[in-house]
Design an enzyme around this catalytic site. Sequence first.
Site, PDB file in Angstrom:
ATOM      1  CG  ASN A  13      -2.270   0.964   1.226  1.00 59.37           C
ATOM      2  OD1 ASN A  13      -2.709   0.995  -0.035  1.00 59.37           O
ATOM      3  ND2 ASN A  13      -2.315   1.551   2.108  1.00 59.37           N
ATOM      4  CB  VAL A  39      -4.531   2.999  -7.038  1.00 60.46           C
ATOM      5  CG1 VAL A  39      -4.510   1.736  -6.255  1.00 60.46           C
ATOM      6  CG2 VAL A  39      -4.597   2.603  -8.571  1.00 60.46           C
ATOM      7  N   PRO A  40      -7.065   3.930  -4.731  1.00 56.45           N
ATOM      8  CG  PRO A  40      -9.308   3.259  -4.065  1.00 56.45           C
ATOM      9  CD  PRO A  40      -8.143   3.328  -5.198  1.00 56.45           C
ATOM     10  CB  CYS A  41      -3.232   3.632  -0.860  1.00 58.86           C
ATOM     11  SG  CYS A  41      -2.431   5.305  -1.368  1.00 58.86           S
ATOM     12  CG  HIS A  42      -7.563   7.818  -0.127  1.00 59.20           C
ATOM     13  ND1 HIS A  42      -7.401   7.623  -1.255  1.00 59.20           N
ATOM     14  CD2 HIS A  42      -9.010   8.247   0.321  1.00 59.20           C
ATOM     15  CE1 HIS A  42      -8.498   7.887  -2.002  1.00 59.20           C
ATOM     16  NE2 HIS A  42      -9.632   8.116  -0.951  1.00 59.20           N
TER      17      HIS A  42
END
Length: 162
Positions: free
Chosen positions: A120, A129-132
């Site tokens: 991540n 790419v929603p790593c949050h």
Amino acid sequence: MNVYFDTLKTPVGDFSIAVDDAGAVLATAFGADTALWARLKSDTVKPVRDTVKTAAARSQVFAYFEGDRSSFDLSLAPAGTPFQLRVWQALQKIPFGQTCSYGALAKTLKSGARAIGRANATNPICLIVPCHRVIGADGSLTGFAFGENVKRQLLQHEGAIE
């Protein structure tokens, strides 16, 4: 391969985008273009500022922040190991407005939470790419390369947290 980039102003600060000749997103970063170079991991390519090549990505990022888009429909070309690519694909399945813990993601991918956390952390295409959306098991906003404040603002924008 040529690399094109642009930096735009968003409600959470500058956001930089790099794309290839076909317009596929290679990397993104919160911050100026220098933050983007670190995520590109290429010493052989000199990126060129180009608002035309980055137009599709720019448009979708602006629409996201305006509340008109909850997902992205862009070609992506992240560089990573097969394991990292699997994790980054899994991140894209976390719905807008929701979060997932590192442990839950690890269970889904039959891996360990630390391995998921490392993959991540190396995601070169943040936001898109929603790593949050990955959080600690206790709900803590841990492990975001651009800081807890930016992560909080993104999750508040999505309605995932107050």
